[in-house]
Design a protein around this motif. Structure first.
Motif, PDB file in Angstrom:
ATOM      1  N   TRP A  39       0.863  -1.177   0.000  1.00  0.00           N
ATOM      2  CA  TRP A  39       0.000   0.000   0.000  1.00  0.00           C
ATOM      3  C   TRP A  39       0.893   1.218   0.000  1.00  0.00           C
ATOM      4  O   TRP A  39       1.714   1.368   0.881  1.00  0.00           O
ATOM      5  CB  TRP A  39      -0.888  -0.038   1.242  1.00  0.00           C
ATOM      6  CG  TRP A  39      -1.838   1.110   1.394  1.00  0.00           C
ATOM      7  CD1 TRP A  39      -3.066   1.214   0.859  1.00  0.00           C
ATOM      8  CD2 TRP A  39      -1.634   2.285   2.162  1.00  0.00           C
ATOM      9  NE1 TRP A  39      -3.653   2.383   1.240  1.00  0.00           N
ATOM     10  CE2 TRP A  39      -2.795   3.069   2.053  1.00  0.00           C
ATOM     11  CE3 TRP A  39      -0.587   2.757   2.964  1.00  0.00           C
ATOM     12  CZ2 TRP A  39      -2.949   4.295   2.681  1.00  0.00           C
ATOM     13  CZ3 TRP A  39      -0.740   3.980   3.598  1.00  0.00           C
ATOM     14  CH2 TRP A  39      -1.919   4.751   3.448  1.00  0.00           C
ATOM     15  N   HIS A  94      -2.759   3.962  -3.433  1.00  0.00           N
ATOM     16  CA  HIS A  94      -2.344   3.165  -4.581  1.00  0.00           C
ATOM     17  C   HIS A  94      -2.003   1.783  -4.054  1.00  0.00           C
ATOM     18  O   HIS A  94      -1.052   1.627  -3.298  1.00  0.00           O
ATOM     19  CB  HIS A  94      -1.120   3.825  -5.209  1.00  0.00           C
ATOM     20  CG  HIS A  94      -0.826   3.307  -6.564  1.00  0.00           C
ATOM     21  ND1 HIS A  94      -1.455   3.770  -7.685  1.00  0.00           N
ATOM     22  CD2 HIS A  94       0.023   2.349  -6.977  1.00  0.00           C
ATOM     23  CE1 HIS A  94      -0.995   3.125  -8.732  1.00  0.00           C
ATOM     24  NE2 HIS A  94      -0.101   2.262  -8.343  1.00  0.00           N
ATOM     25  N   TYR A  95      -2.784   0.806  -4.407  1.00  0.00           N
ATOM     26  CA  TYR A  95      -2.555  -0.544  -3.891  1.00  0.00           C
ATOM     27  C   TYR A  95      -1.742  -1.354  -4.886  1.00  0.00           C
ATOM     28  O   TYR A  95      -1.997  -1.317  -6.085  1.00  0.00           O
ATOM     29  CB  TYR A  95      -3.893  -1.242  -3.636  1.00  0.00           C
ATOM     30  CG  TYR A  95      -4.638  -0.668  -2.459  1.00  0.00           C
ATOM     31  CD1 TYR A  95      -5.612   0.290  -2.631  1.00  0.00           C
ATOM     32  CD2 TYR A  95      -4.328  -1.089  -1.162  1.00  0.00           C
ATOM     33  CE1 TYR A  95      -6.290   0.813  -1.550  1.00  0.00           C
ATOM     34  CE2 TYR A  95      -5.007  -0.566  -0.084  1.00  0.00           C
ATOM     35  CZ  TYR A  95      -5.977   0.380  -0.280  1.00  0.00           C
ATOM     36  OH  TYR A  95      -6.642   0.906   0.788  1.00  0.00           O
ATOM     37  N   ARG A 129      -0.620  -5.137  -6.105  1.00  0.00           N
ATOM     38  CA  ARG A 129      -1.204  -6.457  -5.961  1.00  0.00           C
ATOM     39  C   ARG A 129      -0.202  -7.532  -6.314  1.00  0.00           C
ATOM     40  O   ARG A 129       0.780  -7.302  -7.019  1.00  0.00           O
ATOM     41  CB  ARG A 129      -2.377  -6.592  -6.916  1.00  0.00           C
ATOM     42  CG  ARG A 129      -3.338  -5.450  -6.892  1.00  0.00           C
ATOM     43  CD  ARG A 129      -4.546  -5.795  -7.704  1.00  0.00           C
ATOM     44  NE  ARG A 129      -5.213  -6.911  -7.073  1.00  0.00           N
ATOM     45  CZ  ARG A 129      -6.238  -6.771  -6.264  1.00  0.00           C
ATOM     46  NH1 ARG A 129      -6.695  -5.578  -5.975  1.00  0.00           N
ATOM     47  NH2 ARG A 129      -6.804  -7.815  -5.730  1.00  0.00           N
ATOM     48  N   ASP A 179      -1.649 -10.439  -7.591  1.00  0.00           N
ATOM     49  CA  ASP A 179      -2.441 -11.388  -8.373  1.00  0.00           C
ATOM     50  C   ASP A 179      -2.632 -10.884  -9.791  1.00  0.00           C
ATOM     51  O   ASP A 179      -3.655 -11.123 -10.405  1.00  0.00           O
ATOM     52  CB  ASP A 179      -3.788 -11.651  -7.711  1.00  0.00           C
ATOM     53  CG  ASP A 179      -4.627 -10.398  -7.609  1.00  0.00           C
ATOM     54  OD1 ASP A 179      -5.801 -10.498  -7.236  1.00  0.00           O
ATOM     55  OD2 ASP A 179      -4.096  -9.299  -7.910  1.00  0.00           O
ATOM     56  N   HIS A 191      -0.146  -1.467 -10.955  1.00  0.00           N
ATOM     57  CA  HIS A 191      -0.576  -2.063  -9.689  1.00  0.00           C
ATOM     58  C   HIS A 191       0.129  -3.379  -9.400  1.00  0.00           C
ATOM     59  O   HIS A 191      -0.238  -4.087  -8.473  1.00  0.00           O
ATOM     60  CB  HIS A 191      -2.091  -2.291  -9.714  1.00  0.00           C
ATOM     61  CG  HIS A 191      -2.862  -1.005  -9.688  1.00  0.00           C
ATOM     62  ND1 HIS A 191      -2.876  -0.168  -8.600  1.00  0.00           N
ATOM     63  CD2 HIS A 191      -3.601  -0.409 -10.632  1.00  0.00           C
ATOM     64  CE1 HIS A 191      -3.611   0.884  -8.884  1.00  0.00           C
ATOM     65  NE2 HIS A 191      -4.066   0.770 -10.102  1.00  0.00           N
ATOM     66  N   LEU A 214     -10.175  -3.792 -12.163  1.00  0.00           N
ATOM     67  CA  LEU A 214      -9.498  -3.058 -11.092  1.00  0.00           C
ATOM     68  C   LEU A 214     -10.039  -1.641 -11.009  1.00  0.00           C
ATOM     69  O   LEU A 214     -10.346  -1.029 -12.019  1.00  0.00           O
ATOM     70  CB  LEU A 214      -7.992  -2.976 -11.376  1.00  0.00           C
ATOM     71  CG  LEU A 214      -7.240  -4.296 -11.369  1.00  0.00           C
ATOM     72  CD1 LEU A 214      -5.771  -4.027 -11.611  1.00  0.00           C
ATOM     73  CD2 LEU A 214      -7.401  -4.995 -10.029  1.00  0.00           C
ATOM     74  N   LEU A 250      -9.706   2.519  -9.521  1.00  0.00           N
ATOM     75  CA  LEU A 250      -8.683   3.539  -9.756  1.00  0.00           C
ATOM     76  C   LEU A 250      -7.486   3.377  -8.839  1.00  0.00           C
ATOM     77  O   LEU A 250      -6.381   3.747  -9.181  1.00  0.00           O
ATOM     78  CB  LEU A 250      -9.284   4.932  -9.542  1.00  0.00           C
ATOM     79  CG  LEU A 250     -10.325   5.312 -10.565  1.00  0.00           C
ATOM     80  CD1 LEU A 250     -11.027   6.559 -10.113  1.00  0.00           C
ATOM     81  CD2 LEU A 250      -9.671   5.551 -11.907  1.00  0.00           C
ATOM     82  N   ASP A 251      -7.711   2.833  -7.632  1.00  0.00           N
ATOM     83  CA  ASP A 251      -6.569   2.697  -6.746  1.00  0.00           C
ATOM     84  C   ASP A 251      -6.022   1.280  -6.733  1.00  0.00           C
ATOM     85  O   ASP A 251      -5.155   0.957  -5.927  1.00  0.00           O
ATOM     86  CB  ASP A 251      -6.953   3.137  -5.323  1.00  0.00           C
ATOM     87  CG  ASP A 251      -8.200   2.440  -4.843  1.00  0.00           C
ATOM     88  OD1 ASP A 251      -8.691   1.545  -5.552  1.00  0.00           O
ATOM     89  OD2 ASP A 251      -8.676   2.782  -3.754  1.00  0.00           O
ATOM     90  N   GLY A 252      -6.492   0.412  -7.586  1.00  0.00           N
ATOM     91  CA  GLY A 252      -5.933  -0.927  -7.702  1.00  0.00           C
ATOM     92  C   GLY A 252      -6.700  -2.003  -6.971  1.00  0.00           C
ATOM     93  O   GLY A 252      -6.330  -3.169  -7.026  1.00  0.00           O
ATOM     94  N   ARG A 253      -7.786  -1.640  -6.262  1.00  0.00           N
ATOM     95  CA  ARG A 253      -8.546  -2.684  -5.567  1.00  0.00           C
ATOM     96  C   ARG A 253      -9.535  -3.312  -6.532  1.00  0.00           C
ATOM     97  O   ARG A 253      -9.895  -2.709  -7.530  1.00  0.00           O
ATOM     98  CB  ARG A 253      -9.356  -2.060  -4.430  1.00  0.00           C
ATOM     99  CG  ARG A 253      -8.542  -1.609  -3.260  1.00  0.00           C
ATOM    100  CD  ARG A 253      -9.441  -1.078  -2.178  1.00  0.00           C
ATOM    101  NE  ARG A 253      -9.991   0.211  -2.495  1.00  0.00           N
ATOM    102  CZ  ARG A 253     -11.144   0.662  -2.002  1.00  0.00           C
ATOM    103  NH1 ARG A 253     -11.854  -0.097  -1.213  1.00  0.00           N
ATOM    104  NH2 ARG A 253     -11.583   1.861  -2.310  1.00  0.00           N
ATOM    105  N   ARG A 254      -9.994  -4.502  -6.214  1.00  0.00           N
ATOM    106  CA  ARG A 254     -11.086  -5.085  -6.978  1.00  0.00           C
ATOM    107  C   ARG A 254     -12.387  -4.603  -6.370  1.00  0.00           C
ATOM    108  O   ARG A 254     -12.403  -3.998  -5.328  1.00  0.00           O
ATOM    109  CB  ARG A 254     -11.006  -6.610  -6.948  1.00  0.00           C
ATOM    110  CG  ARG A 254      -9.827  -7.095  -7.742  1.00  0.00           C
ATOM    111  CD  ARG A 254      -9.914  -8.559  -8.117  1.00  0.00           C
ATOM    112  NE  ARG A 254      -8.603  -9.017  -8.494  1.00  0.00           N
ATOM    113  CZ  ARG A 254      -8.090  -8.883  -9.712  1.00  0.00           C
ATOM    114  NH1 ARG A 254      -8.798  -8.359 -10.656  1.00  0.00           N
ATOM    115  NH2 ARG A 254      -6.863  -9.294  -9.968  1.00  0.00           N
ATOM    116  N   GLN A 269      -7.341  -0.578   3.321  1.00  0.00           N
ATOM    117  CA  GLN A 269      -6.554  -1.095   4.423  1.00  0.00           C
ATOM    118  C   GLN A 269      -7.021  -0.463   5.736  1.00  0.00           C
ATOM    119  O   GLN A 269      -7.146   0.764   5.813  1.00  0.00           O
ATOM    120  CB  GLN A 269      -5.092  -0.749   4.189  1.00  0.00           C
ATOM    121  CG  GLN A 269      -4.187  -1.475   5.138  1.00  0.00           C
ATOM    122  CD  GLN A 269      -2.773  -1.049   4.907  1.00  0.00           C
ATOM    123  OE1 GLN A 269      -2.490   0.127   4.905  1.00  0.00           O
ATOM    124  NE2 GLN A 269      -1.898  -2.009   4.724  1.00  0.00           N
TER     125      GLN A 269
END
Lengths: 733, 254
Positions: free
Chosen positions: A2, A22-23, A25, A27, A125, B12, B14-18, B24
């Motif tokens: 993160w 900004h995460y 990943r 996967d 990402h 995905l 904009l911040d990369g999460r699904r 977090q």
């Protein structure tokens, strides 16, 4: 996993600091069939296991990674099938989206096609390929670095899965970029890299590919280097911005004159009068449709539009003729228009243009002139090896740039349409120039169609009104297969009539938001050409399930009135229905049935009833001030063998045409009333407002040149033209 | 510039999460010594402090006291530096008052107020950094603070937001950017184990067809957050308990 991205956003004088999450990943997979590490789903395995190398310069199997500039400039090369197994990194995708939405859409189309094997790799990402901007590093440099890091990652990632292959069978990754800096850095890091022109020139079995290369920054500038600039330099974007803010410059769209290639007008938003621009210096490389910044000249220098019709007869030389001689003949009677000079281009609206090739008289030369079909667009200089084959064909060319020292803009060849004069080719040119979508329906659209055989189920019968017992008929032009409306008329016991208009219920088959709905919305209408018809929806619907054919049960949406014999509306009702049209007649057949008094079956009686009601309705409409706007249509009779037209005839307007028209209008009126009642906030209605007087100005101007001219005030006008006598009479009521 | 796609074709955001992933969450209990219970919670970039005082005598007018229940009093305030542009009025403006009322509604549903008649429980929440989902972070932080204060509750109160992307994909736990992009936002404060909803708020109308899946998405988000909060509470209890020597020394295992 993160991190945060911080950047500053400058807006209206204040500076905002924006912090976004900004995460990263773990996967995100690489998309390659070779890879044994990533846990791919089946549809994600896009890149091939054994890509065939078809390049003389890079004889080993490889994947390609593209740079942003390459995608933006060379989209035509990418659309060709020759390039496969390409990785598009997310950085590139986002930048392309930001800079050019049309190129972005085309790229998405290519990515969506599974045969092209384009894979989108989300490098922003992915925990291994995320790159943070170093202090002092420019955004572009950071993006280039991100792309290089992704290439390096792919190399090492694939290497571990390929340990068992022979060295010359191992798949490598090549970066294609035109940026000299980036290329140098990539070479230093040990990556395979090449420029796009280098790569394309060495591709085997694809001769036309090289022609599609866009001439963005290469040969022309060098060859034409020593020559003097012909046009004044454009202002920089910041100068334009400042000029517009301070009011010295005006922003508007440029409209070229169809008659005179040295003249045009700029249409500034909010201003009524257009600004005239004349001469090469005034036009300053603007192309029809561009959004330009124009500087108004002082009033003494204002001019009038030229009355000459001028065509560009110039040759390939970059020398401008004397313009004053060309722009003479100013009509002193007309008032001077505000005139200006175009000083900068804010946004180019270049598209693909159809036209023909004007071969260079010098034998063996590669530089030729392209003459577009649209007269408003200037000629374009292109480079092609295939001039001999192309000189007899209609071709499509797109413009790349217009340097200061070149008389014509520079462009490149996209594709050929077919031989000049060939009916299909000319059709194609017309459709492309008028922006009519005419490609085949895509798989997605065809999958939305209902399966045959189509039957009416019990559920349908229960949810719709059953009007199959009513004697309904339809009246349409001869040869019509997409019958969309039907009528019926029945006399009731109380002397009134039960009249109904039934429209094919397309919404039963096409649901909102589906692929077929979007495609139909894009096409907006069915285009009827002389020998061809370009459907808005696939034929299964337009000519079969949604066509109210004779003696077939079909779904419809009905509008049923109870009318007195004086055509006064007593009541209206709307319903979804199932109908069975008794007969699909032509206008002529219906007219015969009405006129022939020996025919007394129910259909003839209904037609006569409809006809008399229609006449009353029409009279009432005209008394209320309706306009008759239709112009006479003509029909071509085409010879069935040679497909050549052998005769032209004007369409005869019979009573039945007017009858159908009246009832469709009546239905429209009552539907409008109903939807306004029920959905006052969002009902879409149609109105014809009073005509503004300025609409008649071009007509009056043309009429002035003929013998009799009188200023008239125009309210409602019926215009009769006696063409063979060359006189126009304007009657005013 | 093109309209932002809240969810790309790769699935995905904009911040990369699904679509179904929470931001977090980090939390700490017992951060202050003066209040009876306190907690600090971060949900993505939204940072919230909660403090609980009580139960104690009613301050101010005695007439407000309820003879059989405790009074729950909430106050919501945002720090002036919490948003992109400096806020002028940290408390007392309309939005803060509305939020305070909503917090009160959520906690009235879970706190066992009949245990403390004629008294008052104060919950103060301060938003240090606002990045979407402020109300949810406040509810979650306040729950932890109440647990830290030892006030009996039937269940944890957990809140979560959900929204719709591209018209039909439900997203859970929306950040500020996604909230402002114009889609409808649903905020749900629920008691996750029993599945009861204490508060539900929609920012815009949306179509009835989408409502069930968005509500389900938000409730699932609440259950996930509940697990995280529960773990945090247990960890905190172990640490503070072992430090004080509760339970058998032999059984405590860090």
């Amino acid at each position: 996993m993160w991190t945060t991205k911080t950047f500053l956003k400058k807006r209206k004088g204040s500076v905002l600091k924006i912090v976004r999450e900004h995460y990263l990943r773990d996967d995100i997979w690489c998309g390659s069939d070779i890879c044994t590490i990533c846990a791919h789903q089946n549809e994600e395995l896009v890149l091939e296991k054994n890509p065939q190398p078809k390049n003389k310069k890079f004889p080993f199997p490889h994947y390609i990674v593209l740079d942003t500039c390459v995608v933006l400039n060379q989209i035509n090369v990418l659309e060709e099938d020759a390039l496969c197994n390409v990785i598009v990194v997310q950085t590139v995708l986002e930048e392309v989206k930001h800079r050019s939405s049309s190129v972005y859409k085309r790229l998405l189309d290519i990515v969506g096609n599974p045969n092209r094997k384009f894979y989108v790799f989300v490098n922003e990402h992915h925990k291994d390929t995320y790159v943070e901007r170093e202090p002092g590093e420019k955004v572009n440099d950071r993006n280039d670095r991100a792309i290089r890091v992704s290439v390096a990652w792919y190399e090492s990632h694939l290497m571990s899965s390929q340990a068992d292959r022979r060295k010359r069978d191992r798949v490598k990754v090549i970066l294609l970029t035109d940026d000299v800096d980036s290329k140098q850095k990539a070479e230093n890091e040990g990556l395979h890299v090449a420029t796009i022109s280098d790569y394309v020139r060495n591709v085997e079995d694809c001769p036309g590919l090289e022609d599609r290369l866009s001439q963005h920054n290469t040969t022309y500038e060098l060859q034409a280097g020593g020559r003097e600039p012909l046009f004044p330099a454009h202002f920089t974007p910041s100068q334009i911005h400042q000029g517009i803010k301070s009011g010295k410059l005006l922003q508007g769209s440029f409209l070229a004159s169809r008659e005179n290639f040295l003249e045009g007008q700029v249409n500034v938003e909010g201003q009524d009068k257009m600004i005239l621009v004349q001469g090469r210096v005034g036009l300053n490389r603007a192309v029809d449709g561009d959004i330009v910044a124009v500087k108004l000249l002082p009033e003494e220098e204002w001019s009038v539009p030229s009355h000459m019709v001028l065509q560009d007869e110039g040759d390939d030389s970059d020398v401008l003729e004397e313009e004053n001689a060309i722009l003479k003949s100013k009509d002193e009677r007309v008032a001077k228009l505000p005139t200006g000079h175009i000083v900068g281009i804010i946004r180019r609206k270049w598209r693909q243009y159809c036209g023909i090739l004007q071969k260079n008289p010098i034998e063996g030369s590669v530089r030729h002139i392209f003459v577009p079909a649209e007269r408003k667009v200037p000629k374009v200089r292109i480079e092609t090896q295939q001039a001999d084959i192309l000189s007899s064909q209609r071709i499509i060319v797109t413009i790349d740039s217009w340097p200061r020292n070149s008389r014509y803009p520079l462009g490149h060849f996209v594709r050929a349409l077919g031989t000049i004069g060939d009916k299909d080719t000319e059709n194609e040119v017309l459709l492309l120039e008028h922006d009519v979508p005419h490609s085949k329906f895509s798989e997605a659209v065809l999958s939305c169609l209902p399966k045959l055989p189509w039957v009416i189920t019990e559920k349908d019968v229960q949810s719709r009104v059953d009007l199959r017992h009513v004697d309904i008929c339809s009246v349409d032009p001869p040869g019509c297969t997409d019958i969309d409306d039907a009528l019926h008329c029945k006399e009731l016991e109380n002397g009134n009539y039960d009249v109904g208009v039934h429209i094919a219920d397309v919404s039963h088959f096409i649901r909102p938001g589906t692929a077929i709905d979007k495609e139909a919305a894009l096409r907006a209408t069915t285009v009827y050409l002389v020998d061809k018809r370009i459907d808005m929806v696939p034929e299964l619907l337009s000519s079969n399930l949604c066509s109210l054919r004779g003696n077939e049960e079909r779904f419809a949406f009905s509008c049923i009135w109870e009318l007195t014999s004086e055509a006064e509306i007593v009541s209206t009702r709307f319903c979804k229905s199932i109908i069975r049209s008794r007969q699909a007649m032509t206008y002529e057949e219906a007219q015969i049935k009405i006129d022939d008094l020996t025919q007394n079956d129910t259909l003839s009686k209904s037609l006569r009833g409809l006809n008399s009601l229609a006449k009353i309705l029409k009279k009432r409409r005209i008394e209320n001030g309706a306009l008759v706007l239709a112009s006479p249509e003509i029909r071509f009779q085409v010879d069935s063998e040679t497909q050549d037209p052998i005769e032209v005839e004007a369409k005869k307007l019979r009573e039945t045409n007017s009858m159908v028209e009246e009832f469709m209008l009546l239905a429209n009126i009552y539907v409008a009333i109903k939807i306004l009642e029920d959905f006052p906030e969002c009902a879409m209605l149609r109105r014809h407002p009073k005509l503004p007087v300025s609409n008649f100005e071009p007509f009056i101007k043309a009429g002035r040149n003929l013998v009799c001219y009188q200023p008239l005030s125009v309210y409602t006008a019926t215009i009769h033209c006696k063409i063979n006598q060359g006189i126009c009479m304007v009657l005013v009521t | 510039m093109a309209r932002m796609d809240l969810i790309s074709f790769k699935g995905l955001r904009l911040d990369g999460r699904r679509a179904n992933e929470l931001r977090q969450i980090r939390c700490k209990m017992g951060v202050f010594s003066q209040p009876d219970g306190s907690a600090y919670l971060e949900q993505g970039n939204t940072k919230v402090l909660a403090a609980v005082y009580g139960p104690h005598e009613i301050r101010g007018s005695r007439s407000k006291a309820l003879h059989d229940k405790a009074l729950v009093n909430c106050q919501y305030s945002m720090a002036t530096f919490s948003t992109g542009e400096r806020k002028r009025r940290p408390r007392g403006d309309r939005k803060s008052q509305e939020m305070s009322m909503h917090l009160r509604q959520a906690f009235q549903a879970a706190i066992r107020v009949e245990v403390y008649p004629r008294s008052q429980i104060d919950i103060f929440v301060e938003v240090l950094q606002a990045d979407g989902g402020n109300y949810c972070a406040c509810v979650n932080a306040a729950t932890l603070a109440l647990v830290d204060a030892g006030i009996p509750m039937t269940e944890y109160v957990v809140a979560c937001t959900a929204s719709l992307a591209n018209g039909d994909v439900p997203l859970v736990d929306v950040s500020n950017l996604e909230e402002n992009s114009g889609g409808p936002n649903l905020t749900v404060a629920a008691l996750p184990l029993s599945g009861q909803v204490a508060l539900m708020e929609m920012s815009q109308r949306f179509h009835l067809d989408h409502l069930p899946k968005v509500v389900e998405c938000a409730l699932q988000g609440c259950r996930d957050i509940h697990q995280i909060l529960d773990q945090a509470v247990r960890r905190h209890t172990e640490m503070s308990g072992s430090a004080l020597g509760w339970g058998n020394r032999a059984q405590v295992d860090l």
